[in-house]
Write an enzyme that holds these catalytic residues in place. Structure first.
Site, PDB file in Angstrom:
ATOM      1  CB  ALA A   1      46.749  39.036  40.824  1.00 47.30           C
TER       2      ALA A   1
ATOM      3  CB  ALA B   1      41.487  36.711  41.875  1.00 47.65           C
ATOM      4  CB  CYS B   2      45.520  33.018  40.907  1.00 47.09           C
ATOM      5  SG  CYS B   2      45.957  31.270  40.811  1.00 47.09           S
ATOM      6  CG  PHE B   3      42.785  30.930  44.474  1.00 52.00           C
ATOM      7  CD1 PHE B   3      42.708  29.602  44.863  1.00 52.00           C
ATOM      8  CD2 PHE B   3      43.993  31.589  44.608  1.00 52.00           C
ATOM      9  CE1 PHE B   3      43.814  28.939  45.377  1.00 52.00           C
ATOM     10  CE2 PHE B   3      45.100  30.944  45.129  1.00 52.00           C
ATOM     11  CZ  PHE B   3      45.006  29.622  45.511  1.00 52.00           C
TER      12      PHE B   3
END
Length: 276
Positions: free
Chosen positions: A83, A144-146
């Site tokens: 996400a 989370a993507c990051f």
């Protein structure tokens, strides 16, 4: 890649999430059919929107109540990954025929080639960047993507600056990604349903953004100019400013109505059978 090859550059504005994903798919389909040249699109999101990876489960990746209370969007990408809260950023997307030299080989190989184009562009702003190493890979602690870099993603001072995802369908390679300019930690926490403490830890140890790296926050237009210039230099090919074709616009409208604007797709991950 032929020395005479030209690319199309679409400097788009801000759109809702469903429109952004529909436009990216419409472009990829047109490029895959050979109706349009390789295309770089640069765009933003209005309202700020969480995009889910194709395989993510909505309930585990996002707080829908928070999004509704704050007027934020939700959309599922056609690409994988985790996400992303698309907020204070510039997003890029690249569409290539699947037999293009930049698309040949593995996903990792094409990631590497396209990452070099991004590095060239962001270096023009003064950013000092590196590409992620295999040893940095991990599952992370959130959706989370990051939270965790993929191989060959852009890093600044050991933290992830650009999060990208790729899909190969429709006779094309589509890769798009988020270039962080600034970060609202509270919005990140609320939208992804994580605690403020976890979000602050991500911001401190896993994530970076141009405002942190450069010492000032460039505007999206400044970042777009640099990214476009970097691609042109790295590719050795002209980028011709253009817009969507009438067919791409019509297809994007249909994809919003039948796919990216529907709960069936965004919440349930179903809708690939949608007939154009």
């Amino acid at each position: 890649m032929s020395e005479k090859e030209t690319w199309r550059i679409i400097r788009d504005g801000a759109r809702p999430g469903a429109e952004n994903m529909a436009v990216d798919e419409a472009i990829a389909r047109a490029v895959g059919r050979g109706d349009c040249p390789p295309t770089l699109r640069l765009y933003r999101w209005e309202p700020a929107t969480v995009s889910l990876g194709y395989f993510q489960r909505t309930a585990r990746a996002v707080d829908r109540d928070y999004l509704a209370r704050h007027g934020l969007g939700l959309v599922r990408r056609p690409t994988g990954g985790r996400a992303v809260m698309h907020d204070r950023e510039l997003t890029y997307s690249v569409a290539l025929p699947d037999d293009h030299p930049l698309a040949r080989g593995s996903v990792e190989q094409s990631y590497y080639r396209l990452s070099l184009c991004l590095v060239r562009g962001l270096t023009l702003l003064g950013a000092r960047l590196s590409l992620s190493e295999p040893a940095l890979h991990g599952r992370g602690e959130t959706a989370a993507c990051f939270d965790a870099p993929s191989r060959h993603e852009l890093m600044a001072e050991g933290r992830k600056l650009v999060g990208s995802a790729q899909v190969r369908r429709w006779g094309a390679l589509l890769q798009h990604g988020s270039i962080l300019i600034d970060l609202d930690v509270e919005r990140l926490a609320g939208s992804l349903g994580i605690t403020a403490a976890v979000a602050r830890r991500l911001a401190a140890t896993r994530m970076s953004w141009l405002g942190r790296v450069l010492g000032y926050s460039p505007g999206p237009e400044e970042v777009a100019v640099a990214v476009e210039a970097g691609f042109a230099e790295a590719l050795g090919a002209p980028l011709v400013p253009d817009g969507l074709t009438p067919e791409e616009r019509r297809l994007a409208d249909r994809l919003v109505a039948g796919k990216y604007g529907t709960d069936r797709w965004n919440l349930e991950g179903r809708g690939e059978e949608f007939e154009l």
